[in-house]
Design a protein around this motif. Structure first.
Motif, PDB file in Angstrom:
ATOM      1  N   LEU B 174       1.581   6.477  -4.996  1.00  0.00           N
ATOM      2  CA  LEU B 174       1.079   5.746  -6.155  1.00  0.00           C
ATOM      3  C   LEU B 174       2.138   4.805  -6.708  1.00  0.00           C
ATOM      4  O   LEU B 174       3.282   5.211  -6.929  1.00  0.00           O
ATOM      5  CB  LEU B 174       0.655   6.737  -7.251  1.00  0.00           C
ATOM      6  N   GLN B 175       1.734   3.584  -6.927  1.00  0.00           N
ATOM      7  CA  GLN B 175       2.584   2.605  -7.603  1.00  0.00           C
ATOM      8  C   GLN B 175       1.730   1.923  -8.668  1.00  0.00           C
ATOM      9  O   GLN B 175       0.540   2.202  -8.787  1.00  0.00           O
ATOM     10  CB  GLN B 175       3.122   1.584  -6.594  1.00  0.00           C
ATOM     11  N   ALA B 250      -6.656  -0.013  -3.675  1.00  0.00           N
ATOM     12  CA  ALA B 250      -6.506   1.440  -3.566  1.00  0.00           C
ATOM     13  C   ALA B 250      -7.335   1.929  -2.391  1.00  0.00           C
ATOM     14  O   ALA B 250      -8.345   1.321  -2.032  1.00  0.00           O
ATOM     15  CB  ALA B 250      -6.981   2.123  -4.845  1.00  0.00           C
ATOM     16  N   GLU B 266      -4.264   9.506  -0.913  1.00  0.00           N
ATOM     17  CA  GLU B 266      -4.619   8.513  -1.922  1.00  0.00           C
ATOM     18  C   GLU B 266      -3.463   7.532  -2.064  1.00  0.00           C
ATOM     19  O   GLU B 266      -2.317   7.930  -2.306  1.00  0.00           O
ATOM     20  CB  GLU B 266      -4.932   9.193  -3.267  1.00  0.00           C
ATOM     21  N   SER B 268      -2.463   3.875  -3.997  1.00  0.00           N
ATOM     22  CA  SER B 268      -2.924   2.949  -5.026  1.00  0.00           C
ATOM     23  C   SER B 268      -1.759   2.187  -5.621  1.00  0.00           C
ATOM     24  O   SER B 268      -0.644   2.696  -5.714  1.00  0.00           O
ATOM     25  CB  SER B 268      -3.641   3.702  -6.153  1.00  0.00           C
ATOM     26  N   PHE B 270      -2.444   0.918  -8.652  1.00  0.00           N
ATOM     27  CA  PHE B 270      -2.998   0.859 -10.005  1.00  0.00           C
ATOM     28  C   PHE B 270      -2.783   2.152 -10.779  1.00  0.00           C
ATOM     29  O   PHE B 270      -3.543   2.470 -11.693  1.00  0.00           O
ATOM     30  CB  PHE B 270      -4.505   0.557  -9.926  1.00  0.00           C
ATOM     31  N   ALA B 271      -1.770   2.910 -10.422  1.00  0.00           N
ATOM     32  CA  ALA B 271      -1.528   4.179 -11.106  1.00  0.00           C
ATOM     33  C   ALA B 271      -0.437   3.978 -12.156  1.00  0.00           C
ATOM     34  O   ALA B 271       0.750   4.214 -11.900  1.00  0.00           O
ATOM     35  CB  ALA B 271      -1.129   5.256 -10.097  1.00  0.00           C
TER      36      ALA B 271
END
Lengths: 395, 395, 395, 395
Positions: B174-175, B250, B266, B268, B270-271
């Motif tokens: 996650l970014q 994502a 997962e 993404s 948008f985290a």
């Protein structure tokens, strides 16, 4: 001497009638302990919330209704005199502990007394003497955190030698409710009612835990105390007169144990953001333990016997059925809260009364804590010079 | 074929001349890897930062000075043609990987290629074929995270059977650098340059790790992708024209392994608040492991063979001399950072070249990841229907 | 006086020739700092690893090759005499710091000296005097942790008043490499070479940080020290003679600041499972900060100005480009390691030399730390009695 | 229709007579909820533990004594028929929920039904219909975790727009009590009693939370389920016959919301070391939230409106008086446990009954969860193909 216990109609167990003095924060959580203990655990006696006592009749009556006590009293001497009261539970400020506890013991009642045991060593000694001259009565001081499952597990691991020779124990108990210099001058900030400040309120807990965990008594201390905000408003709100704060805001001290282990202590009400941060770490030759009351279902254990590449502090979720007190509760991972320490305290005290054995922490344990605190104050008054803790033989 | 390596004057070791294509973020961190590997580890060859290559002469020259390369080239074909270049290190966007890598291998150079191996399965297959027809050349794809000591330790524990039969592996990467809808339309957001979005950039890492950790290949997937912000400014700043985002923001997908273990993934951008959160957890019949790249010096290991009351996830600080790669570094507790994974990659690649053995991850490993990503996109285009991952035998 | 700097051929920047004395752990990490600083940051001078110095010629030569130094010397006096050496970097045990540093300064060299500055206050004073009589030379002591980005950020937040009036700072620096009573009697365990034990080695770091973070000097202390294992094997392995440990294994002390803030310090090499646990927490009227070196990319900040229901310690991942030193490194979330503090130290020192400004921590800062440590030892020898820290005006 | 409530002698509040069906784990924790709610909160009605019901008379009687119920019944139909029962609390396995709940509602009782609402959509629809045709009766499904203070706070922050447009919600609910392949075949592992496995037991909680937190309904899913150990012993202990496990051991699924947000779900009883790990993270355009039930007093909030150098996930200790439900409890930092969610559920249900307003989660909410679970099973049976969740308008 109290009359023989009657039997509960429902459970056919002998009833243990409880009379509680005080109904503020401590009274509320003690009530929850008494109400719940017999539901979570199979007790030999059935605790009954017989009477609560407070000086103001209307307030005492309201507290009885709210907290579930069958009746209310306004004079603790009358509470003690009642035949249906077998145990007196003292939840008042420290300045009244000694008088009530001594009277209750001498009247043949068992006693549970909130911590710290008293405001002075002399009062605590009188309480220990009263317990000693009433050997058939049970007397316990309410250092409830001993009965946090994770702390009880910690004590068991140390007692089993899993840490080997102890080197260090460091404990802090940090809160922050005094950071605002306009917080008012309540009873906890006056020496005549509270005895001391962070030292007695928070420091007493961590001194007790240090002694409980190590199984040793502190033999000497160096200490310093500080009052950061010397004057506070007499009443809440802006403006108005200010009065003198006569207790410490923070206390830092160190202690020595007979084994050579070193302890460091810090108690403060000025640690912004720390709400109830009772933390400790114990380091021994074979391993270490760490705990934080803000995450009270966890104990962190470093087992030094593991090979180095696999060693690490392991986070034990203290919610397994084999863990202390957990058999009475929920499945693994379904954590407990602060109040459960009082349920466990109630449970153990009921067993002690039924068995006629003195529970731990005893009044003597409470006195020993008081002596450590007194030595800290003495050291603080003498440029922090190392000060032995005086201990008599009767404990 | 490249000329025989000359000897370093200082160390009297054979020189490994490196030519790096690209000098942006990846080029900078690869430079640090090459510069440092021979200082932390005793290598059989001495890597030399011979030439860096970029289309703009002035920029390439400046990069060479800043990053410490001895010379600059503007045409990667000329870089490949140089006799003093033995290894081509490809740090460009994915659309040029195949052409450069194939040419370099066919010119007798060793190749390190940044991940993902290519933008399409067809390109990746061509690269694998080039590696296959040049068996004396070493070809490696830069899934650097495999060489995080904690991840390498995790793989070793799983490989040694410490988790028993695997049940679950869940990975997230996650970014949050795209949460602002006005972040501009860079090359990473265009299919023609980047191939895909979070799926290829972040998803490729966690697919590779899932396969590396379990020692198995994903045999089928279900997937879905999403582009939350379909249009973005063509240039930074307010106003101006907007263009179409043609890659995913994502990707969520699951995978199955031959052993029956289930994987969830997962990826993404948008985290919000997650900066570089590559996290995984592996659950097996005998234990579990957990990791978070934002705390890359730690591995959390639940050893199910411990008695229940003592079991817990233990936080192993992966900084002991016995830990993977740690012998080259600092004393216990003195942690490493992100860039060290590139130092370790350089170290292992130099050893592979000296030994003439193909290192892992190979181009075939990179192709297998590409096939999983392609299957995810196919599944996503078919209402997430389970889609087998096609695998040939040549790997 | 050293000759004018020559120009680097590649970068056309003036060269800063470095001569490093000592090449053990500290020498290795300093080398990494010097090698990297100019690659991560745009420096006004180009540091060159000109010569490393050690008594044993073969070992010094090998260290030069391994760590990347252009030449080796066996006599630090000859190193100092070289025209191409502009900066002497002292990485030896504390007993030789003063002699080398004074000679180097008087020979017109800039000096970076590892911490603690010296083994005694007298030596440290001589070093400060040498710095004072050579005002054109830059003298810096290597308290590298100040340049951890999270610690630098902490200092900036405190400096900007974000914590308000400070109440508490508590610092621990815990390691565990002496828990085994058969660990041998190395130079670090002898007073004649090391000066003191955990106090000087670990305690010096946390005293420096306490002063750096608060911007105040400790004005008095209470202290105690302990040697848990008084005798250790003279040589590694079982059996053999044992010698006396003449330094402390652990030191506990408290300090007072002019502002009224209280500090507590604990340094130990007997905290099993704590590998490099430099931790601090600062509590102020408006907020708090917490840090742990084992998670060095994080700073925990409690902002007391947030509404109570939303307030909490926030974990700042100190990897944003706006954070101290981060502009030279990787994207957000791609963390740094221990060695980067030495890169930052090298960067700042090069700037100071180019600008002709004295950097912090100066030799005077190092002397002040030494005085605090001396006061701790004095207090420990006098039953922990509060002991003022003597400070002259020349700093 | 039930008779008018009588008044409590002590509190002069109308009595709410409760009849509970089932007295295993859920019955025990519901009892604690009912016993405590009126002590912690000022309720408009006084809940009374009137009768507990179970098929085995002796066991029911023992449960009544142990858990504090005034009487015991052996036929739930007779329990429902009693005039002094106003609320039927259903704590049985899912296969009997519909029959009891429908009968109770049609008999004019309020109903609290444990989750999942039923084992099938058809049963759940019948329950919703029964609630609809008895509009004066209150019907609530026991998704207790909504009433964890930290989760309630999370919902409030999202509802207030603090996260902006939602992008992701990921939830896992992991336990490990089935990792041992010799764990016996209990009712929870048979489809006819339990309906499904991890999906219904754990998955229902996280589906409900996903909908509660986002304020949206899942409109479609992709799913897969797995049974890792297909046969288990019919009785505890070694040897003996084995029977078929007819439910899932684990379920992985994703969901879509009308707003475009994506959800991922994972429920498993095979995650070794995870005891009750209900975790979620929500990412929105303006911020993020994270929660872990194993640390249920904490909510982690990333506020994207903070300047980047100061932003971070902040650990809110959800124990302030302003936090949901906390006014009834202890001072800041004195945490709650698992059982308190049931106290809060009881509190809110009593208020709803007194006010005559339908509480949340309603039976319709429970039906909606059931439909999502059914769609997951359908998707899993069709190669994980995306499957819309059918929703009628009557909710």
């Amino acid at each position: 001497m109290t009359s023989p216990n009657t039997q509960s109609a429902a459970t056919r167990k002998p009833v243990l009638g409880i009379g509680m003095v005080g109904y503020a924060f401590m009274g509320a959580v003690h009530s929850q302990g008494w109400r719940t203990a017999g539901r979570a655990f199979d007790l030999p006696l059935e605790p009954q919330l017989t009477a609560v006592c407070g000086r103001n009749e209307q307030a005492a009556r309201a507290a009885a209704d709210r907290l579930g006590w069958a009746s209310a009293e306004t004079d603790w001497r009358e509470l003690i005199a009642r035949d249906d009261i077998h145990l007196v539970d003292i939840c008042t400020p420290g300045d009244s502990h000694a008088e009530i506890a001594v009277a209750a013991l001498d009247a043949g009642k068992h006693v549970l007394c909130e911590k710290p045991l008293a405001n002075t060593v002399a009062e605590a000694e009188a309480m220990v003497a009263a317990a000693a001259r009433n050997p058939g009565r049970i007397a316990m001081v309410g250092f409830n955190y001993r009965r946090t499952p994770a702390i009880s597990l910690a004590q068991a691991l140390i007692g089993a030698g899993r840490l080997g020779t102890l080197r260090h124990i460091r404990l802090t108990y940090l809160q922050d409710w005094l950071v605002d210099p306009d917080f008012p001058l309540t009873w906890r900030l006056r020496r005549e009612t509270a005895g001391s400040g962070a030292l007695g309120d928070l420091g007493s807990h961590i001194v007790d835990l240090a002694q409980f965990l190590t199984g040793e008594q502190v033999i000497g201390v160096t200490g310093q105390t500080e009052t950061f905000v010397p004057e506070r408003p007499l009443t809440p709100g802006l403006g108005g007169d200010r009065g003198q704060v006569t207790v410490d805001d923070a206390a830092l001290f160190t202690g020595r144990f007979p084994s050579g282990a070193l302890a460091s202590f810090e108690a403060s009400r000025f640690a912004h953001g720390r709400k109830n941060a009772l933390r400790f770490e114990v380091n021994g030759e074979r391993g270490s333990l760490a705990f934080d009351l803000e995450r009270l279902n966890e104990l962190h254990f470093f087992d030094g016997s593991a090979p180095a590449p696999e060693a690490g502090f392991r986070r034990i979720l203290v919610t397994e059925p084999e863990h202390p007190y957990l058999a009475g509760w929920w499945p693994p991972g379904h954590g407990l809260g602060y109040e459960h320490t009082f349920v466990h305290q109630a449970r153990d005290l009921v067993h002690a009364i039924a068995d006629g054995t003195q529970p731990s922490p005893s009044f003597a344990d409470g006195l020993q804590v008081q002596r450590v605190l007194a030595a800290v104050e003495e050291s603080a008054s003498k440029d922090s010079t190392y000060t032995p803790v005086f201990t008599t033989d009767h404990e």
